[in-house]
Scaffold this motif. Structure first.
Motif, PDB file in Angstrom:
ATOM      1  N   PRO A  44       0.838  -1.208   0.000  1.00  0.00           N
ATOM      2  CA  PRO A  44       0.000   0.000   0.000  1.00  0.00           C
ATOM      3  C   PRO A  44       0.872   1.257   0.000  1.00  0.00           C
ATOM      4  O   PRO A  44       1.965   1.267   0.567  1.00  0.00           O
ATOM      5  CB  PRO A  44      -0.802  -0.117   1.294  1.00  0.00           C
ATOM      6  CG  PRO A  44      -0.724  -1.554   1.682  1.00  0.00           C
ATOM      7  CD  PRO A  44       0.584  -2.060   1.169  1.00  0.00           C
ATOM      8  N   GLN A  90      -9.101  15.085  -2.367  1.00  0.00           N
ATOM      9  CA  GLN A  90      -9.773  14.724  -3.614  1.00  0.00           C
ATOM     10  C   GLN A  90      -8.782  14.685  -4.773  1.00  0.00           C
ATOM     11  O   GLN A  90      -8.819  13.795  -5.620  1.00  0.00           O
ATOM     12  CB  GLN A  90     -10.900  15.718  -3.897  1.00  0.00           C
ATOM     13  CG  GLN A  90     -12.088  15.580  -2.945  1.00  0.00           C
ATOM     14  CD  GLN A  90     -13.214  16.547  -3.299  1.00  0.00           C
ATOM     15  OE1 GLN A  90     -12.962  17.713  -3.561  1.00  0.00           O
ATOM     16  NE2 GLN A  90     -14.433  16.055  -3.300  1.00  0.00           N
ATOM     17  N   ALA A  93      -6.650  11.565  -4.371  1.00  0.00           N
ATOM     18  CA  ALA A  93      -7.382  10.335  -4.671  1.00  0.00           C
ATOM     19  C   ALA A  93      -7.517  10.135  -6.171  1.00  0.00           C
ATOM     20  O   ALA A  93      -7.350   9.019  -6.687  1.00  0.00           O
ATOM     21  CB  ALA A  93      -8.764  10.387  -4.011  1.00  0.00           C
ATOM     22  N   ARG A  94      -7.821  11.196  -6.892  1.00  0.00           N
ATOM     23  CA  ARG A  94      -7.950  11.088  -8.349  1.00  0.00           C
ATOM     24  C   ARG A  94      -6.603  10.775  -8.990  1.00  0.00           C
ATOM     25  O   ARG A  94      -6.519   9.960  -9.909  1.00  0.00           O
ATOM     26  CB  ARG A  94      -8.521  12.402  -8.899  1.00  0.00           C
ATOM     27  CG  ARG A  94      -8.814  12.375 -10.386  1.00  0.00           C
ATOM     28  CD  ARG A  94      -9.808  11.286 -10.741  1.00  0.00           C
ATOM     29  NE  ARG A  94     -10.195  11.360 -12.135  1.00  0.00           N
ATOM     30  CZ  ARG A  94     -10.771  10.375 -12.801  1.00  0.00           C
ATOM     31  NH1 ARG A  94     -11.054   9.237 -12.177  1.00  0.00           N
ATOM     32  NH2 ARG A  94     -11.114  10.512 -14.070  1.00  0.00           N
ATOM     33  N   ALA A  96      -4.100   9.169  -7.580  1.00  0.00           N
ATOM     34  CA  ALA A  96      -3.771   7.772  -7.296  1.00  0.00           C
ATOM     35  C   ALA A  96      -4.518   6.846  -8.227  1.00  0.00           C
ATOM     36  O   ALA A  96      -3.967   5.838  -8.721  1.00  0.00           O
ATOM     37  CB  ALA A  96      -4.108   7.463  -5.832  1.00  0.00           C
ATOM     38  N   GLN A  97      -5.776   7.163  -8.523  1.00  0.00           N
ATOM     39  CA  GLN A  97      -6.578   6.321  -9.425  1.00  0.00           C
ATOM     40  C   GLN A  97      -6.002   6.340 -10.840  1.00  0.00           C
ATOM     41  O   GLN A  97      -5.864   5.302 -11.483  1.00  0.00           O
ATOM     42  CB  GLN A  97      -8.025   6.811  -9.422  1.00  0.00           C
ATOM     43  CG  GLN A  97      -8.943   6.044 -10.380  1.00  0.00           C
ATOM     44  CD  GLN A  97     -10.333   6.643 -10.432  1.00  0.00           C
ATOM     45  OE1 GLN A  97     -10.639   7.593  -9.736  1.00  0.00           O
ATOM     46  NE2 GLN A  97     -11.187   6.074 -11.269  1.00  0.00           N
ATOM     47  N   HIS A 102      -1.708   2.435  -5.243  1.00  0.00           N
ATOM     48  CA  HIS A 102      -2.594   1.760  -4.296  1.00  0.00           C
ATOM     49  C   HIS A 102      -2.651   2.561  -2.998  1.00  0.00           C
ATOM     50  O   HIS A 102      -2.002   2.245  -2.001  1.00  0.00           O
ATOM     51  CB  HIS A 102      -2.058   0.344  -4.036  1.00  0.00           C
ATOM     52  CG  HIS A 102      -2.949  -0.492  -3.171  1.00  0.00           C
ATOM     53  ND1 HIS A 102      -4.307  -0.627  -3.382  1.00  0.00           N
ATOM     54  CD2 HIS A 102      -2.664  -1.241  -2.072  1.00  0.00           C
ATOM     55  CE1 HIS A 102      -4.821  -1.400  -2.455  1.00  0.00           C
ATOM     56  NE2 HIS A 102      -3.853  -1.793  -1.642  1.00  0.00           N
ATOM     57  N   TRP A 103      -3.460   3.629  -3.043  1.00  0.00           N
ATOM     58  CA  TRP A 103      -3.579   4.509  -1.868  1.00  0.00           C
ATOM     59  C   TRP A 103      -5.037   4.842  -1.604  1.00  0.00           C
ATOM     60  O   TRP A 103      -5.824   5.054  -2.525  1.00  0.00           O
ATOM     61  CB  TRP A 103      -2.817   5.827  -2.100  1.00  0.00           C
ATOM     62  CG  TRP A 103      -3.009   6.830  -0.990  1.00  0.00           C
ATOM     63  CD1 TRP A 103      -2.405   6.817   0.228  1.00  0.00           C
ATOM     64  CD2 TRP A 103      -3.873   7.965  -0.979  1.00  0.00           C
ATOM     65  NE1 TRP A 103      -2.833   7.865   1.007  1.00  0.00           N
ATOM     66  CE2 TRP A 103      -3.742   8.604   0.283  1.00  0.00           C
ATOM     67  CE3 TRP A 103      -4.771   8.512  -1.903  1.00  0.00           C
ATOM     68  CZ2 TRP A 103      -4.446   9.749   0.630  1.00  0.00           C
ATOM     69  CZ3 TRP A 103      -5.477   9.651  -1.555  1.00  0.00           C
ATOM     70  CH2 TRP A 103      -5.307  10.270  -0.303  1.00  0.00           C
ATOM     71  N   ARG A 104      -5.397   4.815  -0.338  1.00  0.00           N
ATOM     72  CA  ARG A 104      -6.732   5.218   0.077  1.00  0.00           C
ATOM     73  C   ARG A 104      -6.591   6.260   1.189  1.00  0.00           C
ATOM     74  O   ARG A 104      -5.764   6.117   2.085  1.00  0.00           O
ATOM     75  CB  ARG A 104      -7.532   4.022   0.610  1.00  0.00           C
ATOM     76  CG  ARG A 104      -7.856   2.992  -0.463  1.00  0.00           C
ATOM     77  CD  ARG A 104      -8.850   3.559  -1.488  1.00  0.00           C
ATOM     78  NE  ARG A 104      -9.205   2.570  -2.503  1.00  0.00           N
ATOM     79  CZ  ARG A 104      -8.549   2.389  -3.631  1.00  0.00           C
ATOM     80  NH1 ARG A 104      -7.474   3.128  -3.881  1.00  0.00           N
ATOM     81  NH2 ARG A 104      -8.942   1.479  -4.494  1.00  0.00           N
ATOM     82  N   PRO A 105      -7.372   7.327   1.150  1.00  0.00           N
ATOM     83  CA  PRO A 105      -7.248   8.366   2.183  1.00  0.00           C
ATOM     84  C   PRO A 105      -7.658   7.863   3.551  1.00  0.00           C
ATOM     85  O   PRO A 105      -8.564   7.049   3.683  1.00  0.00           O
ATOM     86  CB  PRO A 105      -8.196   9.466   1.685  1.00  0.00           C
ATOM     87  CG  PRO A 105      -9.167   8.765   0.797  1.00  0.00           C
ATOM     88  CD  PRO A 105      -8.409   7.647   0.149  1.00  0.00           C
ATOM     89  N   MET A 106      -6.976   8.368   4.569  1.00  0.00           N
ATOM     90  CA  MET A 106      -7.302   8.037   5.953  1.00  0.00           C
ATOM     91  C   MET A 106      -8.381   8.971   6.495  1.00  0.00           C
ATOM     92  O   MET A 106      -9.140   8.599   7.374  1.00  0.00           O
ATOM     93  CB  MET A 106      -6.044   8.153   6.826  1.00  0.00           C
ATOM     94  CG  MET A 106      -4.915   7.234   6.385  1.00  0.00           C
ATOM     95  SD  MET A 106      -5.345   5.489   6.553  1.00  0.00           S
ATOM     96  CE  MET A 106      -5.413   5.339   8.338  1.00  0.00           C
ATOM     97  N   ASP A 110      -6.591  14.692   4.703  1.00  0.00           N
ATOM     98  CA  ASP A 110      -5.296  14.312   4.114  1.00  0.00           C
ATOM     99  C   ASP A 110      -4.892  15.337   3.063  1.00  0.00           C
ATOM    100  O   ASP A 110      -5.715  15.798   2.256  1.00  0.00           O
ATOM    101  CB  ASP A 110      -5.399  12.932   3.464  1.00  0.00           C
ATOM    102  CG  ASP A 110      -5.367  11.803   4.486  1.00  0.00           C
ATOM    103  OD1 ASP A 110      -5.104  12.119   5.667  1.00  0.00           O
ATOM    104  OD2 ASP A 110      -5.599  10.641   4.105  1.00  0.00           O
TER     105      ASP A 110
END
Length: 338
Positions: A44, A90, A93-94, A96-97, A102-106, A110
């Motif tokens: 991750p 936001q 997240a975009r 990373a996509q 492979h990252w998801r906000p905590m 963030d």
């Protein structure tokens, strides 16, 4: 430092990659996106909270750890030297996509703050360039430059040599005022220009005290410091020679770092008023002494009145040392000493 904020709303998810990386709060962004399917790294990814980049671009790996095969992909232009860019959750997240990270906000708070590695050109360095240009424009080289922009500074990329361009200089020799634009590094057309205004003034170095004194304190050599003062603001009785201060006594309380006037100091009092003194008269090969009481305070060389304690005769005497006076010769000096 000024901060550029990356704001990305719901439209980011609709407009796609070019919308995501085409606008960074006034900072231009390359629109390069990875070609082909993106591979996801096994571990991750995490965001880097504070990032300092040396190049003029930001890469995926600058924002995320474990960024995978797209870590070296350029994702945005770096902020200008001396500025920061903030990338919110936001935007991240975009990104990373799109780049297969492979990252998801905590949390929704963030963010990543990106700063361009830079070096500061200080106000004094800028003043040197301005002074050189002003002298070339006819300013008196003996005058001192005074800039109104108290917080003046410029930023350049860390790898660049410091240099400053002075442009559109306007100097009025009648009142010695000027205006100009400065930018750094010199020769870079994209460098931000900063307007500077100021004037040229004639100054003098004057001695001041580096500590506050109380009345009667003696001024020593190590009490003296020097400051520069505009000559047109100097009062006539301000002392400009350290010799006029050293060895003198404060007539009244004197504050540190302020010009000292001649009336603020006096020679040290060697004979206080009302004190007992020794009166001395040198007469040929004979020296006569007597006790007296000073009717006036006096410093070395001062003429004061002294009363003989035995006869109460008042005589004129000259202060010759601490507690000692020399009697003024009169036609009958011995009478005064009786």
């Amino acid at each position: 430092m000024k901060i550029s904020t990356v704001i990305l709303g719901a439209a980011l998810f609709i407009l796609g990659p070019l919308a995501a990386f085409g606008q960074t709060a006034g900072v231009g962004v390359p629109s390069t996106a990875p070609s082909g399917p993106a591979s996801v790294p096994a571990a991750p990814a995490l965001i880097r909270d504070n990032v300092i980049v040396k190049d003029n671009v930001i890469r995926v790996g600058d924002l995320f750890t474990n960024a995978g095969p797209n870590a070296d992909k350029v994702i945005a232009y770096a902020p200008n030297p001396g500025r920061k860019a903030i990338y919110d959750v936001q935007w991240l997240a975009r990104a990373a996509q799109i780049y297969g990270v492979h990252w998801r906000p905590m949390s929704m708070r963030d963010r990543v703050i990106v700063e361009r590695a830079s070096r500061v050109i200080s106000r004094s360095e800028i003043e040197d360039y301005l002074l050189s240009s002003l002298i070339g424009a006819g300013a008196d080289p003996d005058l001192k430059l005074e800039v109104s922009n108290s917080a003046l500074k410029l930023y350049i990329p860390q790898e660049d040599a410091p240099s400053v361009a002075v442009e559109d200089l306007n100097f009025d020799p009648m009142n010695n005022r000027f205006s100009a634009f400065v930018s750094a590094p010199a020769g870079d057309p994209s460098a931000p220009r900063v307007r500077v205004v100021g004037r040229m003034v004639r100054v003098a170095d004057i001695p001041v005290l580096n500590r506050s004194l109380r009345p009667g304190d003696i001024i020593r050599k190590d009490d003296i410091s020097w400051i520069q003062v505009e000559t047109n603001r100097l009062q006539r009785n301000v002392l400009t020679d350290a010799g006029g201060l050293i060895g003198m006594a404060a007539r009244r309380g004197i504050r540190a770092r302020l010009p000292v006037r001649g009336t603020d100091v006096r020679r040290p009092v060697l004979v206080p008023k009302g004190s007992l003194v020794t009166m001395i008269l040198h007469m040929h090969s004979m020296t006569l002494t007597a006790k007296g009481r000073a009717l006036e305070a006096g410093s070395l060389g001062d003429a004061i009145r002294v009363a003989n304690t035995h006869s109460n005769t008042i005589i004129d005497a000259t202060v010759s040392a601490s507690g000692t006076v020399s009697v003024t010769i009169t036609p009958a000096p011995t009478i005064a000493l009786r």
